[in-house]
Design a protein around this motif. Structure first.
Motif, PDB file in Angstrom:
ATOM      1  N   ILE A   1       0.847  -1.188   0.000  1.00 53.09           N
ATOM      2  CA  ILE A   1       0.000   0.000   0.000  1.00 53.09           C
ATOM      3  C   ILE A   1       0.880   1.234   0.000  1.00 53.09           C
ATOM      4  O   ILE A   1       1.906   1.292   0.693  1.00 53.09           O
ATOM      5  CB  ILE A   1      -0.931  -0.015   1.237  1.00 53.09           C
ATOM      6  CG1 ILE A   1      -1.842  -1.229   1.175  1.00 53.09           C
ATOM      7  CG2 ILE A   1      -1.717   1.264   1.346  1.00 53.09           C
ATOM      8  CD1 ILE A   1      -2.721  -1.404   2.389  1.00 53.09           C
ATOM      9  N   ASP A   2       0.479   2.221  -0.768  1.00 53.34           N
ATOM     10  CA  ASP A   2       1.152   3.505  -0.813  1.00 53.34           C
ATOM     11  C   ASP A   2       1.224   4.056   0.614  1.00 53.34           C
ATOM     12  O   ASP A   2       0.231   4.037   1.340  1.00 53.34           O
ATOM     13  CB  ASP A   2       0.350   4.433  -1.726  1.00 53.34           C
ATOM     14  CG  ASP A   2       1.025   5.775  -1.955  1.00 53.34           C
ATOM     15  OD1 ASP A   2       1.827   6.202  -1.102  1.00 53.34           O
ATOM     16  OD2 ASP A   2       0.735   6.392  -2.991  1.00 53.34           O
ATOM     17  N   PRO A   3       2.368   4.536   1.046  1.00 50.23           N
ATOM     18  CA  PRO A   3       2.518   5.020   2.423  1.00 50.23           C
ATOM     19  C   PRO A   3       1.522   6.128   2.793  1.00 50.23           C
ATOM     20  O   PRO A   3       1.109   6.232   3.939  1.00 50.23           O
ATOM     21  CB  PRO A   3       3.953   5.551   2.485  1.00 50.23           C
ATOM     22  CG  PRO A   3       4.632   5.108   1.257  1.00 50.23           C
ATOM     23  CD  PRO A   3       3.610   4.609   0.295  1.00 50.23           C
ATOM     24  N   ARG A   4       1.112   6.925   1.835  1.00 53.61           N
ATOM     25  CA  ARG A   4       0.143   7.980   2.136  1.00 53.61           C
ATOM     26  C   ARG A   4      -1.198   7.354   2.525  1.00 53.61           C
ATOM     27  O   ARG A   4      -1.858   7.825   3.451  1.00 53.61           O
ATOM     28  CB  ARG A   4      -0.028   8.906   0.935  1.00 53.61           C
ATOM     29  CG  ARG A   4       1.248   9.684   0.609  1.00 53.61           C
ATOM     30  CD  ARG A   4       1.110  10.430  -0.674  1.00 53.61           C
ATOM     31  NE  ARG A   4       1.081   9.454  -1.766  1.00 53.61           N
ATOM     32  CZ  ARG A   4       1.007   9.744  -3.046  1.00 53.61           C
ATOM     33  NH1 ARG A   4       0.943  10.994  -3.421  1.00 53.61           N
ATOM     34  NH2 ARG A   4       0.996   8.814  -3.957  1.00 53.61           N
ATOM     35  N   TRP A   5      -1.596   6.307   1.804  1.00 56.52           N
ATOM     36  CA  TRP A   5      -2.854   5.630   2.122  1.00 56.52           C
ATOM     37  C   TRP A   5      -2.740   4.894   3.454  1.00 56.52           C
ATOM     38  O   TRP A   5      -3.696   4.813   4.207  1.00 56.52           O
ATOM     39  CB  TRP A   5      -3.260   4.652   1.015  1.00 56.52           C
ATOM     40  CG  TRP A   5      -3.646   5.340  -0.254  1.00 56.52           C
ATOM     41  CD1 TRP A   5      -2.990   5.308  -1.440  1.00 56.52           C
ATOM     42  CD2 TRP A   5      -4.764   6.201  -0.444  1.00 56.52           C
ATOM     43  NE1 TRP A   5      -3.621   6.081  -2.365  1.00 56.52           N
ATOM     44  CE2 TRP A   5      -4.728   6.652  -1.772  1.00 56.52           C
ATOM     45  CE3 TRP A   5      -5.792   6.654   0.372  1.00 56.52           C
ATOM     46  CZ2 TRP A   5      -5.670   7.504  -2.307  1.00 56.52           C
ATOM     47  CZ3 TRP A   5      -6.736   7.498  -0.168  1.00 56.52           C
ATOM     48  CH2 TRP A   5      -6.678   7.923  -1.484  1.00 56.52           C
TER      49      TRP A   5
END
Length: 185
Positions: A171-175
């Protein structure tokens, strides 16, 4: 068998006053109209049509239940509905470009124009449209009333789908940061 001729009103034959209208709709009504949205029902329609100078005013109140398909389990369910129909009708000429329902009706600015030569208003389709518009967009059984086998299968497939998504890719770290905020609250 439902007789759809009962829903036709001879506009030229109406008296200058209000004419009461009353209908009981059942499963046959919806079958005769070829309904795919509504499978059946029990509805009471009451109201009147009033002849005025140059136009007619149709007012109907519709109440009862319709049988529709549950969006969640695909079983039939009874959905209570209430609807009101207020329509202005005028006699006039209807050309082929604007005609609907066999060339005897046209619609302009929320006014139905009935071909003056025929002068017959078929209320069956108007009632049906009002009923369909009164059905909620999402129709599901009350909690616990859905088909148990279908609900279990839906939960099983939903769980499998979410676990595949979790295991598949990073998962994208921002998400991930947003997901952590959701868990904290």
């Amino acid at each position: 068998m439902c007789n759809l001729e009962h829903f036709k009103i001879d506009l030229k034959g109406l008296a200058e006053e209000q004419t009461p209208l009353e209908y009981q709709l059942g499963d046959d009504f919806f079958k005769q109209l070829g309904s795919t949205e509504v499978q059946g029902g029990a509805l009471h329609v009451s109201g009147s049509i009033r002849k005025a100078v140059g136009f007619f005013e149709l007012q109907l109140a519709i109440s009862g239940t319709v049988r529709i398909t549950c969006d969640r389990c695909l079983d039939l369910m009874d959905q209570p509905i209430e609807a009101k129909l207020q329509q202005v009708v005028k006699l006039g000429t209807v050309d082929d470009n604007e005609a609907w329902q066999g060339g005897s009706y046209a619609e302009q600015d929320d006014i139905i124009i009935v071909d003056e030569d025929k002068a017959v208003l078929d209320t069956a389709w108007l009632i049906y449209e009002s009923v369909v518009l009164a059905v909620p967009i999402q129709h599901v059984h009350q909690p616990g009333d859905c088909n148990v086998a279908m609900s279990e299968k839906l939960n099983e497939l939903s769980a499998a789908r979410s676990s595949d998504a979790d295991a598949g890719e990073t998962i994208d770290p921002r998400w991930e940061a947003l997901k952590n905020l959701k868990i904290k609250n």
